[in-house]
Write an enzyme that holds these catalytic residues in place. Structure first.
Site, PDB file in Angstrom:
ATOM      1  N   TYR A 187     -46.518  81.545   9.718  1.00  0.00           N
ATOM      2  CA  TYR A 187     -45.377  80.763  10.400  1.00  0.00           C
ATOM      3  C   TYR A 187     -44.026  81.683   9.949  1.00  0.00           C
ATOM      4  CZ  TYR A 187     -42.462  76.735  11.416  1.00  0.00           C
ATOM      5  OH  TYR A 187     -41.458  75.732  11.749  1.00  0.00           O
TER       6      TYR A 187
ATOM      7  N   ARG B 210     -47.044  66.152   7.835  1.00  0.00           N
ATOM      8  CA  ARG B 210     -45.772  66.364   7.317  1.00  0.00           C
ATOM      9  C   ARG B 210     -45.336  65.362   6.512  1.00  0.00           C
ATOM     10  NH1 ARG B 210     -42.259  68.971  12.260  1.00  0.00           N
ATOM     11  NH2 ARG B 210     -44.026  68.331  13.571  1.00  0.00           N
TER      12      ARG B 210
END
Ligand code: NAD
Ligand code: UDP
Length: 329
Positions: A164, A205
């Site tokens: 990422y 998250r």
């Protein structure tokens, strides 16, 4: 000419000159769906692209039946041609949560690197502006605190987050090379942790995890000792910043940090959720590899260039997000 007909003419002139055709990739995701709704509400035509990897059709369901909205299920690692003239491209496609972007790391890298190349080519063909959603992860585990845009970062290039972080760094490189070599009008924003209604409950998250765990009366999972920090931006504030950046003069390329500079430890965040949803316990789990120890944006540049700063406090944003998850249990 009557007053009424001059108003009608003015509105016609306004919509014809100001209404844009906008391509949004990642439009069915958390941020992309908020951005799509806001821009559609402003009278623009939206072409929404998403491969539904971490986004959901239901996030944009209210738009799908509307005029001026087209949904194309498509993976941006494949090239795409569009007949309709595009004015603006917002490139948001990419899983954003560590759990999801590590599930298929090679595809994550391809999404940011090959995906942005495809979007830059489209921007070049259409003479369109393109905004790239980059990330605070380009700073890695930062040695400078708070992080300014001039800081080059501290990223482990071979760790589990690299698919990422490094891919987003490469995407920034490609944006600036297309700008220098072909004159493409690029805008790069670095988004810091954003939360709010519409987050997927299972993407791992921290804000959605804590709230969903607390609502289910499960212990809140704190990774490590919870002393690591993050700075949380409410999604509506972020969307305002994204649009303000796109509207800047063409010579403004960024990068520009977009985030809320109020910094909290993860333990402080857990305590806030515990105070708002009673009867919650904590449990401590291992800290994931390369988890950044601190993160806080310096937003001086955003304030100066965009006249933007976040308005929603963490307390208010958490309240709204909890209400959302309660309603959508
Ligand atoms: P999200 O996972 O909710 O949304 C991403 C969307 O992109 C999803 O709808 C997904 O299906 C789609 N997508 C993924 N790969 C694709 C591909 N190859 N082709 C087409 N569509 C694809 O994430 P988000 O929080 O909405 O993040 C949006 C963007 O903002 C991402 O680029 C992310 O890196 C960036 N960002 C977000 C945050 C944050 O805290 N939310 C922080 C930093 C950067
Ligand atoms: N975290 C946590 N418990 C969770 C999920 C995350 O303690 O259930 C921590 C994670 O280790 C990190 C921070 O919260 O330190 C933010 O994690 P998130 O995945 O939301 O975003 P990141 O900023 O790491 O990309």
């Amino acid at each position: 000419m009557s007053n009424k007909s001059s108003i009608v003419l003015f509105i016609l002139f306004f919509t014809q000159t100001c209404a844009k055709t906008i391509l949004i990739t990642g439009a069915a995701g958390f941020v992309g769906s908020h951005l799509s709704k806001k821009l559609h509400g402003q009278g623009h035509t939206i072409i929404a692209i998403d491969n539904l990897l971490t986004g959901y059709r239901k996030n944009i369901q209210e738009l799908i039946s509307q005029p001026r909205f087209v949904f194309i299920e498509h993976d941006i690692i494949e090239p795409i041609t569009l007949d309709q003239k595009i004015d603006w491209i917002f490139n948001l496609a990419s899983p954003a949560s560590p759990k999801r972007y590590q599930q298929d790391p090679v595809h994550t890298t391809k999404t940011s690197v090959i995906g942005v190349l495809n979007m830059l080519e489209l921007a070049k063909q259409h003479n369109a502006r393109i905004l790239q959603a980059s990330t605070s992860e380009v700073y890695g585990d930062p040695l400078q605190h708070p992080q300014t845009e001039n800081y080059w970062g501290n990223v482990n290039p071979i760790g589990p987050r690299a698919c990422y972080d490094e891919a987003k760094r490469c995407a920034e490189t490609l944006c600036f090379d297309y700008h220098r070599k072909y004159g493409v009008k690029v805008k790069v924003i670095r988004i810091f942790n954003t939360y709010g209604p519409g987050m997927s409950p299972d993407d791992g998250r921290v804000v959605s995890n804590f709230i969903c765990q607390a609502l289910q009366k499960k212990p809140i999972t704190i990774y490590g000792d919870g002393s690591q920090t993050r700075s949380f931006c409410y999604v509506n504030d972020l969307v305002d910043g994204i649009i303000a950046m796109m509207e800047t003069d063409p010579e403004i390329t960024g990068p520009v940090n977009l985030g809320n500079p109020d910094e909290y430890t993860i333990l402080e965040l857990a305590q806030k959720v515990k105070d708002m949803i009673l009867g919650v316990e904590f449990c401590f789990k291992a800290l994931p590899q390369d988890d950044p120890t601190k993160r806080k944006p310096n937003i001086t540049r955003a304030k100066q260039l965009l006249g933007w700063e976040p308005k929603i406090s963490l307390d208010e944003g958490l309240k709204r997000t909890i209400e959302y998850f309660q309603k959508h249990k």
